[in-house]
Every structure is written in structure tokens, then in C-alpha cells.
Design a protein around this motif. Sequence first.
Motif, PDB file in Angstrom:
ATOM      1  N   LEU A 271       0.826  -1.211   0.000  1.00 58.32           N
ATOM      2  CA  LEU A 271       0.000   0.000   0.000  1.00 58.32           C
ATOM      3  C   LEU A 271       0.861   1.261   0.000  1.00 58.32           C
ATOM      4  CD1 LEU A 271      -2.948  -1.103   2.333  1.00 58.32           C
ATOM      5  CD2 LEU A 271      -2.922  -0.949  -0.169  1.00 58.32           C
ATOM      6  N   LEU A 272       2.072   1.178   0.561  1.00 60.51           N
ATOM      7  CA  LEU A 272       2.985   2.319   0.418  1.00 60.51           C
ATOM      8  C   LEU A 272       3.512   2.357  -1.022  1.00 60.51           C
ATOM      9  CD1 LEU A 272       4.562   4.734   1.372  1.00 60.51           C
ATOM     10  CD2 LEU A 272       6.333   3.191   2.244  1.00 60.51           C
ATOM     11  N   ALA A 273       3.866   1.196  -1.548  1.00 57.05           N
ATOM     12  CA  ALA A 273       4.373   1.155  -2.925  1.00 57.05           C
ATOM     13  C   ALA A 273       3.332   1.745  -3.884  1.00 57.05           C
ATOM     14  CB  ALA A 273       4.706  -0.293  -3.306  1.00 57.05           C
ATOM     15  N   HIS A 276       3.117   5.323  -4.676  1.00 58.78           N
ATOM     16  CA  HIS A 276       4.142   5.839  -5.602  1.00 58.78           C
ATOM     17  C   HIS A 276       4.033   5.143  -6.961  1.00 58.78           C
ATOM     18  CE1 HIS A 276       6.104   8.107  -2.374  1.00 58.78           C
ATOM     19  NE2 HIS A 276       5.630   7.130  -1.618  1.00 58.78           N
ATOM     20  N   ASP A 277       2.827   4.627  -7.247  1.00 52.10           N
ATOM     21  CA  ASP A 277       2.530   3.977  -8.531  1.00 52.10           C
ATOM     22  C   ASP A 277       3.404   2.758  -8.803  1.00 52.10           C
ATOM     23  OD1 ASP A 277       0.477   5.757  -9.105  1.00 52.10           O
ATOM     24  OD2 ASP A 277       1.898   7.235  -9.903  1.00 52.10           O
ATOM     25  N   LEU A 278       3.812   2.089  -7.739  1.00 55.26           N
ATOM     26  CA  LEU A 278       4.557   0.839  -7.903  1.00 55.26           C
ATOM     27  C   LEU A 278       3.632  -0.333  -7.614  1.00 55.26           C
ATOM     28  CD1 LEU A 278       7.860   1.682  -5.964  1.00 55.26           C
ATOM     29  CD2 LEU A 278       7.401   1.947  -8.413  1.00 55.26           C
ATOM     30  N   ALA A 279       3.853  -1.425  -8.323  1.00 55.38           N
ATOM     31  CA  ALA A 279       3.049  -2.631  -8.096  1.00 55.38           C
ATOM     32  C   ALA A 279       3.985  -3.829  -8.003  1.00 55.38           C
ATOM     33  CB  ALA A 279       2.059  -2.831  -9.247  1.00 55.38           C
ATOM     34  N   LEU A 312       9.127  -5.718  -7.904  1.00 56.83           N
ATOM     35  CA  LEU A 312       8.426  -4.464  -7.640  1.00 56.83           C
ATOM     36  C   LEU A 312       8.855  -3.438  -8.683  1.00 56.83           C
ATOM     37  CD1 LEU A 312       6.626  -3.526  -5.196  1.00 56.83           C
ATOM     38  CD2 LEU A 312       8.702  -2.458  -4.299  1.00 56.83           C
ATOM     39  N   GLY A 313       7.921  -2.716  -9.235  1.00 52.94           N
ATOM     40  CA  GLY A 313       8.286  -1.684 -10.200  1.00 52.94           C
ATOM     41  C   GLY A 313       7.065  -0.911 -10.660  1.00 52.94           C
TER      42      GLY A 313
END
Length: 335
Positions: A271-273, A276-279, A312-313
Motif C-alpha cells: 500500500l505504500l508502494a 508511488h505507482d509501484l506494483a 516491484l516496479g
Amino acid sequence: MKGERLMTGRATEDARRAIEDAVWAPSVHNTQPWRFGVRGTRISLRADADRRLDVADPDGREMLISCGAALYTLRLSLRVLGYEPEVRLLPDPDRPHLLADVQMEPGKPAGEETERAYAQVRRRRSHRGGFAAEQPPPSLLDAIRYEAEREGARLIRAIDVHVQGALAALTDAAEHIQRRTPAYAAEIARWAPAPGTSRTDGVQHAAYPSETPRTEPHFAARDFARGRGWGIEPTADGPASHPGVVMLLVTAADTPSDWLRAGQGLQRALLLAAQHDLAAAYHTQALQVPRLRDLIRTQFCGDGHPQLLLRLGRPVGEDLTSIRRPVPEIMIIES
Ligand SMILES: Cc1cc2nc3c(=O)[nH]c(=O)nc-3n(C[C@H](O)[C@H](O)[C@H](O)COP(=O)(O)O)c2cc1C
């Protein structure tokens, strides 16, 4: 008496809202292996063992990671609703499927950080493909790892190209083993329904690309389409070939409470990622083959136990969607 009934009515309504949020947690093959019971100001979370992957996950490890992710989401939602959730993990040793009792105590208004995480609950999506080439800044990665640690789990980054290569190769080996083993293949088929299904669970064709872009190193994707051409068509953006940041989610021990902590830490980090539009893209094949999991543990996890392998990216390409069962199917009001 009337006031008390009103209070209980409001708590039940708030519990329902929190459960509506909790189901948006990730779960292995979107099995959604959870049930919630509501009694007054108490919510109980149970594992739904009928939804366990008997072949790939006989111990229910990934089932409990999934339930842990739902538990974290429930806690977060209750905070936003103004409660302080008090959680007892695995409160009754005689009832191992009772995973948590959550008491809704009066709390303070949620802070900004909580609100920001909460805003991602329904926006967060799993990714299945490559990521944009630019790397997330180290400070953000540290913050994401810290979120997992706050729940008692750890995210170890695989920086060394040889470690990444080995993890990719082990994933590939496990994927081959699973494809050629009829029981595994049948289980995947059960949880990857054909397009047009009316089911509200499983990994559906809108949740994966019809062709998985190759990354270097390449982490094998699950065979959800089974050669039938299902999946979302690639977009004009073209294939993204970057694997992203390769990470192992690990815990200190390997008990059901560790699995629940891993799930809570995972969701908190995700949820923090997502802010910042990271999945994350997950590759759990090798961790479902006991000998390969053991190898990953001894080679790459220090003194920890691997629970998930993920990348993650910033996703590029298809907009993947997901689905959930309606809440009345998974929530019981207990009197
Ligand atoms: C414990 C666990 C294991 C998972 N393993 C895989 C996997 O091996 N491959 C994959 O594509 N997705 C994997 N996923 C992602 C789920 O398929 C995904 O969470 C689910 O389909 C719901 O979709 P959403 O996360 O986009 O809401 C895993 C998720 C969890 C929690």
C-alpha cells in the motif's frame, strides 16, 4: 439499552464496511480464502480451508499469507473509521482456522499516513509482466521495507545479478515441474476460469496479459491461459523488459503466526508502494516445491524463511483488473 443497541448497530455497519475493504487484499490465485464473523464490536477472521490449494499449498502457508493481507486491510479500514483495532492472532489453539479476533475499541481520528495508505486499498493491483526501466529511489525502497518490518516480516532485495538469475532459474524449474504434474495443472485450471465466467474469484482473463513480455532475467509467469490464447492484448506502449526490483519476503520462523505476519507486512508494504505507482508481480512457483523452497531458504535468506518471491516496479502496458466475491458470501453476523 436502546443506546447500546444503536452502538452495536453502528459497530456492525462499520465492521461490514471494513470487511468490504479487507476483501481487496491480494490472495493466492484470488482464492479469497477468508470468512469474517461479526459479533457486536468483535470481528473474527477465519481461514476457509475449502479454498486452500491442496496440491500447491497443503500446509495452508499461502492461504494464511493471503488472510494476513486481508487482516492488515481490515485493521487499516477500522482505523480510518475511527476505531483502534485490538488484534489477538490465533486466539484458540484448538481452532487453528480461527486466525484472529479483532476488537473494535474507540480510537483517534486517522492520521494522514493512514488515510494515504487506505486510499490505495482498491487501487492496488498485482502486475504480470515487465516494469518501466527506471528504478524506484533507494529511500522509497527503504521505506517500503520498513513497512514490512513493522509487521514482523522482512523484504530482502536480490541485488546480485547471479542471485536474481538463480531465483529466475528456480522459478522456471518449478513452473516446468508444475506444468508437467497433472495435479498442479488441474489446480491452476480450477482457479483460472475461462473468459465470460460468472465467477467472482480466481485469476480471470482480464487479470493477465495474453503474452507475457520477456524480462532479463526472465521470471516465468503462471500458466493461467493454458495455451488457449486468453488474457489481455498488449497495448501500444510495447513490451516492458525490465524485471523491476527482485525481493524475497521472509520471516524469522515458519509457523502460522509468521505466515499471518508475512501477509500483513506484504499488504502494508504494497500500500505504500502503490502510493508511488509501484506494483508487485509474484512468482511463488519455486516456494511451492518443498526442495526448491529449502534451497532458496539456505542459499538466499540468511536465517529467515522465504514466504514470497516478488518483483516491484512501475507497471507498463495492459491495465489488469481483478474481482471479488460479494461480502454477504463471506460475512456472518453472529448473535
Ligand atoms: C500468497 C500469494 C501468492 C501469489 N502468487 C502468485 C503467483 O505465483 N503468480 C501470480 O501471477 N500472482 C500471484 N499472486 C497474486 C494473486 O493472484 C492476486 O493477488 C489475486 O489474483 C488478486 O488480484 P489483485 O492482487 O490484483 O487484487 C499471489 C498472491 C498472494 C497473496
